[in-house]
Each structure stands twice: as C-alpha cells, then as structure tokens.
Scaffold this active site. Structure first.
Site, PDB file in Angstrom:
ATOM      1  N   ARG A   1      -1.717  -5.442  -3.112  1.00 43.73           N
ATOM      2  CA  ARG A   1      -0.416  -5.215  -2.129  1.00 43.73           C
ATOM      3  C   ARG A   1       0.149  -4.342  -3.368  1.00 43.73           C
ATOM      4  O   ARG A   1       1.252  -3.568  -3.072  1.00 43.73           O
ATOM      5  CB  ARG A   1      -0.041  -6.371  -1.842  1.00 43.73           C
ATOM      6  CG  ARG A   1      -0.628  -6.750  -0.662  1.00 43.73           C
ATOM      7  CD  ARG A   1      -0.050  -8.060  -0.323  1.00 43.73           C
ATOM      8  NE  ARG A   1      -0.283  -9.297  -1.331  1.00 43.73           N
ATOM      9  CZ  ARG A   1       0.612 -10.367  -1.424  1.00 43.73           C
ATOM     10  NH1 ARG A   1       1.471 -10.580  -0.523  1.00 43.73           N
ATOM     11  NH2 ARG A   1       0.345 -10.927  -2.209  1.00 43.73           N
TER      12      ARG A   1
ATOM     13  N   ASN B   1      -0.791  -9.432   3.155  1.00 44.55           N
ATOM     14  CA  ASN B   1      -2.223  -9.979   3.312  1.00 44.55           C
ATOM     15  C   ASN B   1      -2.209 -10.669   4.873  1.00 44.55           C
ATOM     16  O   ASN B   1      -1.172 -11.022   5.244  1.00 44.55           O
ATOM     17  CB  ASN B   1      -2.320 -11.235   2.223  1.00 44.55           C
ATOM     18  CG  ASN B   1      -2.739 -10.799   1.114  1.00 44.55           C
ATOM     19  OD1 ASN B   1      -3.133  -9.420   0.763  1.00 44.55           O
ATOM     20  ND2 ASN B   1      -2.565 -11.423  -0.165  1.00 44.55           N
TER      21      ASN B   1
END
Length: 90
Positions: free
Chosen positions: A18, A36
């Site tokens: 990320r 996520n």
C-alpha cells in the site's frame, strides 16, 4: 478524468504494498485511496487522466518492492469522486 476501481491479487498484504502504491501515485499525481481487504487483496481507487492511469497500473503490476508479488489485477471504471490526495485507508 477517469476513476478506476482496482483489485490487486497476490502477495500484497503485510509487505508494504500500500505504501509503495501511495508513493507511485503521489509521484504521478494520481488521486484516490488504497486499503487492504479481508480476503487478502488490496483495493485501490485511482483517479487521473487515461494515460497516467495506464502508467500507474503498469507500475503497480511490477512494484519496486522486493517483498510484493502481484499475480492478477482487475480494473473497472467507477464514477469520478473528489479526492484531495492519494491516501492509505484502513
């Protein structure tokens, strides 16, 4: 201006994917979010012009992160939203 929903499959959680994605987006001027998901995938909303989005998707397919391994990416267009930046959400 386009806005894409991108689902990334593979080894993409717990490996800094990320934050790598955020760095790529910030460098390219892409706005949106990354987070996520409970199924082990990563969800991205990315907004920008078509050329930049194409380059962004290519960049996240082969991230400069030795721990991440992308096996599949699903992309679909969604309605344009208002984003101030690209952020990691939880």
């Amino acid at each position: 201006m386009k806005n894409y929903k991108i689902i990334v499959f593979g080894t993409v959680q717990g490996v800094g994917f990320r934050y790598t994605t955020k760095a790529i987006a910030d460098n390219m001027g892409i706005k949106g979010i990354v987070r996520n998901q409970s199924d082990g995938t990563v969800y991205i909303e990315a907004q920008g012009n078509s050329l930049l989005l194409s380059q962004f998707i290519s960049s996240i397919k082969a991230p400069k992160n030795p721990f991440a391994k992308v096996t599949k990416i699903d992309v679909s267009e969604i309605p344009v939203k208002t984003y101030n930046d690209f952020s990691v959400t939880y």
